[in-house]
Design an enzyme around this catalytic site. Structure first.
Site, PDB file in Angstrom:
ATOM      1  N   CYS A   2       0.831  -1.199   0.000  1.00 14.37           N
ATOM      2  CA  CYS A   2       0.000   0.000   0.000  1.00 14.37           C
ATOM      3  C   CYS A   2       0.866   1.249   0.000  1.00 14.37           C
ATOM      4  CB  CYS A   2      -0.953   0.035   1.179  1.00 14.37           C
ATOM      5  SG  CYS A   2      -2.123  -1.318   1.242  1.00 14.37           S
ATOM      6  N   ARG A  27       6.184  -1.353  -4.216  1.00 16.09           N
ATOM      7  CA  ARG A  27       5.768  -1.865  -2.917  1.00 16.09           C
ATOM      8  C   ARG A  27       4.718  -2.970  -3.043  1.00 16.09           C
ATOM      9  NH1 ARG A  27       6.842   1.941   1.438  1.00 16.09           N
ATOM     10  NH2 ARG A  27       5.031   1.153   2.545  1.00 16.09           N
ATOM     11  N   TRP A  74      -3.045  -2.873  -1.561  1.00 13.96           N
ATOM     12  CA  TRP A  74      -2.738  -4.313  -1.578  1.00 13.96           C
ATOM     13  C   TRP A  74      -3.804  -4.969  -0.735  1.00 13.96           C
ATOM     14  CZ3 TRP A  74      -0.992  -8.354   1.677  1.00 13.96           C
ATOM     15  CH2 TRP A  74      -0.319  -9.403   1.040  1.00 13.96           C
ATOM     16  N   ASN A  99      -3.321   3.187   5.143  1.00 13.26           N
ATOM     17  CA  ASN A  99      -2.444   2.027   5.233  1.00 13.26           C
ATOM     18  C   ASN A  99      -2.581   1.435   6.631  1.00 13.26           C
ATOM     19  OD1 ASN A  99      -1.513   2.636   2.694  1.00 13.26           O
ATOM     20  ND2 ASN A  99       0.552   3.191   3.331  1.00 13.26           N
ATOM     21  N   GLY A 100      -2.519   0.111   6.722  1.00 13.27           N
ATOM     22  CA  GLY A 100      -2.607  -0.531   8.024  1.00 13.27           C
ATOM     23  C   GLY A 100      -3.864  -1.380   8.134  1.00 13.27           C
ATOM     24  N   GLU A 482      17.804 -18.880   1.254  1.00 14.74           N
ATOM     25  CA  GLU A 482      17.605 -17.651   0.492  1.00 14.74           C
ATOM     26  C   GLU A 482      17.451 -17.952  -0.992  1.00 14.74           C
ATOM     27  OE1 GLU A 482      17.274 -13.580  -0.534  1.00 14.74           O
ATOM     28  OE2 GLU A 482      16.784 -14.775   1.239  1.00 14.74           O
ATOM     29  N   LYS A 486      14.146 -17.033  -3.257  1.00 12.52           N
ATOM     30  CA  LYS A 486      14.195 -16.223  -4.473  1.00 12.52           C
ATOM     31  C   LYS A 486      13.490 -16.933  -5.619  1.00 12.52           C
ATOM     32  CE  LYS A 486      15.929 -12.623  -3.042  1.00 12.52           C
ATOM     33  NZ  LYS A 486      15.078 -12.921  -1.886  1.00 12.52           N
ATOM     34  N   GLU A 489       9.584 -17.021  -5.036  1.00 12.97           N
ATOM     35  CA  GLU A 489       8.816 -15.777  -4.992  1.00 12.97           C
ATOM     36  C   GLU A 489       8.732 -15.073  -6.335  1.00 12.97           C
ATOM     37  OE1 GLU A 489      10.357 -12.937  -2.176  1.00 12.97           O
ATOM     38  OE2 GLU A 489      12.412 -13.249  -2.802  1.00 12.97           O
ATOM     39  N   HIS A 505      16.743 -37.851   6.225  1.00 14.72           N
ATOM     40  CA  HIS A 505      15.704 -37.816   7.254  1.00 14.72           C
ATOM     41  C   HIS A 505      14.350 -37.383   6.693  1.00 14.72           C
ATOM     42  CE1 HIS A 505      18.571 -38.632  10.437  1.00 14.72           C
ATOM     43  NE2 HIS A 505      19.365 -37.707   9.937  1.00 14.72           N
ATOM     44  N   LYS A 604       6.640  -5.185  -1.370  1.00 16.34           N
ATOM     45  CA  LYS A 604       8.032  -4.908  -1.028  1.00 16.34           C
ATOM     46  C   LYS A 604       8.201  -4.637   0.452  1.00 16.34           C
ATOM     47  CE  LYS A 604      12.379  -3.993  -1.717  1.00 16.34           C
ATOM     48  NZ  LYS A 604      13.305  -5.112  -1.949  1.00 16.34           N
TER      49      LYS A 604
END
Length: 609
Positions: A2, A27, A74, A99-100, A482, A486, A489, A505, A604
């Site tokens: 947002c 974002r 968003w 926002n929020g 990581e 990547k 996503e 295992h 973001k």
């Protein structure tokens, strides 16, 4: 996640608002809208999709005016649909962007419906619009109405409010979500992110928790959470319009991967100049670091992977007990608190809601000392921490973090070595060796970037796969995590990461010819054990993709693809080995045709819980 933009000016603010929204696209969002007050009338334009579509519709409707608010949404409460897009509107031409998350929105909605208000959306934000109007209707004072309304809100918010009947002013308030003012020449701006305003002004001031601000052409008035007039010091933002330009690159992520040698050099510049001194972390660095006996690292997502790497370094180099916590879990865990533990928070934006909440929780539980490792000097995280180390990655726009991650790593390494020195556990020879390692790291990363054509060939093979497995051992296990993050996503290929020793295992059951297995294989003390783990994969028909140091004894053969990295970089090897994983994910996503910089469902800066 947002974005808010607002402007009060003598000129048409629509181009300002649209430009600001475009600069916030990174974002993450699914709808956008603007509300303009002109000649005592409120005009609102909203659209689902990209800001370019909103711009075209505003132009077609010939919307213009000297005061307005804008938003990229968003979806949280309510699906992506024009009825749920901001700004939301109430009677008397009152419009709100937010926002929020308002946690008590259902109770407020019921109360307002009983008063006769009709809701058009499923959002929590529309509650704010009607609540402001219900207060405004009683005394026709917009500033007072906003203060009365926010006093009834529970949760996090940054809001901006305009009213057609009050065409010369805008109200804004924040609690738990970032909001800042931009100071122009006889005009004033509002945004949730400095990036939105860099084409108009670099002079900004950041609202504190609970602040309410009233903006007019004559200036601004800030009142604090107690309703008293407050002064907030302006800052000159280090951002520039040029930093947000794409240049010759196809995507921001590609640009940001390529910028890593420079970002790393800029981040370690001060360390190389001063050495491992506590002043790197703030005025009270020496006193604070000398008093701690353990370290807790708190972060989310990619930054959490940086924390996991740092745990190895802090315990190995400084010999100080250390652990890493996922921020969203830590604050809800009934932990045992030691006030002598240093809380280290890690965030690219410094506005990550869970990380901020975790820091506040730790402080409420008696933790006196905190260090923020952050890329944004004016962020909430740096303002709420006693110590700070600013990475110098520059503006990062791609949702998938790259240069922010590698600069976090070298910052945390510098912290580990500095802590060791303060504790008397660092020899002069080791200090020299670590400084030399930092000095070499930008060139080593550039060497890896030169391997991009080989990684493109790997990406050709990955693009048709549905799953992938990443393996690492020791300090490189977080790098495997990581790499898998990547890939999933931005390419939407399901990927998992495990310590290589865990293969037998459980994860080995997944391995077949259709499951590519990526191994991070530096020439370190665990290399031979890793080779044994990889033989288990090969024996079951798995296809191996190995990132090996130049001095490792790996050779390409049937079912084993090897890319040779530079010679082993020792303790800073994780910084080097993550870069090819970034490139692999990037090119796999390009082959699949996904939206690399704005992957679906992601944002973001995650500014809500």
């Amino acid at each position: 996640m947002c974005g808010i933009v607002g402007a009060v000016s003598r000129r048409d603010v629509v181009p300002i608002l649209i430009d600001g929204l475009k600069r916030l696209e990174y974002r993450g969002y699914d709808s956008a809208g603007i509300a303009i007050v002109s000649n005592g009338e409120l005009r609102r334009v909203r659209s689902v999709g990209r800001v370019a579509q909103l711009e075209a519709e505003a132009r077609a409707q010939q919307v213009s005016g000297p005061l307005g608010i804008a938003h990229t949404r968003w979806a949280t409460h309510g699906v992506p649909h024009i009825r749920n897009a901001h700004p939301h509107q109430s009677l008397d031409g009152i419009a709100v962007v937010h926002n929020g998350i308002i946690e008590n929105h259902e109770a407020l909605r019921l109360k307002l419906q009983q008063q006769g208000y009709v809701f058009e959306s499923e959002t929590d934000t529309e509650v704010i619009a009607h609540l402001v109007h219900s207060c405004y209707a009683r005394h026709r004072d917009l500033a007072r109405a906003v203060r009365e309304a926010i006093a009834q809100l529970e949760g996090a918010y940054a809001i901006a409010v305009v009213c057609a009947q009050v065409p010369d002013r805008m109200l804004a308030a924040r609690r738990g979500s970032p909001l800042l003012l931009g100071l122009g020449d006889g005009e004033y701006f509002l945004a949730s992110d400095a990036a939105a305003l860099i084409s108009e002004t670099r002079k900004m001031l950041y609202l504190e928790e609970g602040d309410v601000v009233e903006l007019t052409l004559e200036g601004y008035l800030i009142t604090d959470a107690d309703g008293h007039p407050a002064s907030r010091a302006p800052h000159i933002s280090e951002l520039s319009a040029e930093t947000a330009e794409l240049g010759p690159y196809a995507h921001y992520m590609q640009k940001e991967i390529a910028e890593q040698p420079r970002a790393l050099a800029d981040t370690v510049e001060k360390v190389l100049a001063l050495g491992f001194v506590p002043e790197l972390f703030g005025q009270n660095g020496a006193e604070t670091l000398a008093s701690i006996d353990s370290v807790m690292l708190v972060a989310c997502g990619t930054s959490y992977h940086a924390a996991m790497v740092a745990r190895y370094w802090i315990e190995q180099i400084a010999r100080v007990p250390c652990w890493a916590e996922v921020a969203s879990e830590y604050r809800y865990r009934d932990a045992v608190h030691d006030p002598a533990t240093l809380i280290v928070t890690i965030s690219q934006s410094g506005e990550t809601a869970d990380t901020l909440a975790a820091l506040k929780h730790a402080q409420a539980c008696g933790h006196r000392h905190s260090l923020a490792v952050c890329n944004v000097p004016e962020s909430a995280l740096t303002r709420h921490s006693t110590l700070t180390f600013l990475t110098r990655a520059g503006m990062e726009i791609g949702v998938a973090s790259t240069k922010a991650f590698t600069t976090q790593l070298v910052a945390l390494f510098a912290f580990a070595v500095t802590l060791a020195k303060l504790k008397g556990r660092l020899s002069p020879a080791a200090e020299t060796e670590y400084l030399d390692a930092l000095r070499r790291i930008p060139n080593k990363v550039q060497h890896v970037l030169n391997l991009e054509p080989q990684l493109q060939l790997w990406a050709d093979r990955f693009a048709s796969k549905r799953h992938a497995l990443f393996l690492g051992r020791g300090v490189h296990y977080p790098i495997a995590l990581e790499g898998s993050l990547k890939l999933k996503e931005i390419s939407y290929i399901h990927a998992e990461a495990y310590p290589a020793g865990e293969l037998k295992h459980g994860p080995l059951a997944l391995v077949d010819a259709e499951m590519p297995v990526v191994a991070v294989a530096p020439n370190d003390a665990l290399l031979e054990k890793l080779k044994s783990n990889l033989q288990e994969v090969k024996a079951r028909g798995g296809e191996l993709y190995v990132l090996a140091d130049n001095d490792s004894q790996f050779t390409s053969e049937e079912g084993i693809h090897v890319i040779r990295m530079p010679d082993h970089e020792g303790i800073l090897s994780p910084v080097v080995h993550v870069v090819p994983l970034q490139l692999l994910a990037y090119h796999a996503a390009c082959r699949k045709g996904t939206d690399v910089d704005k992957p679906r469902n992601l944002a973001k800066s995650v500014t809500v819980e």
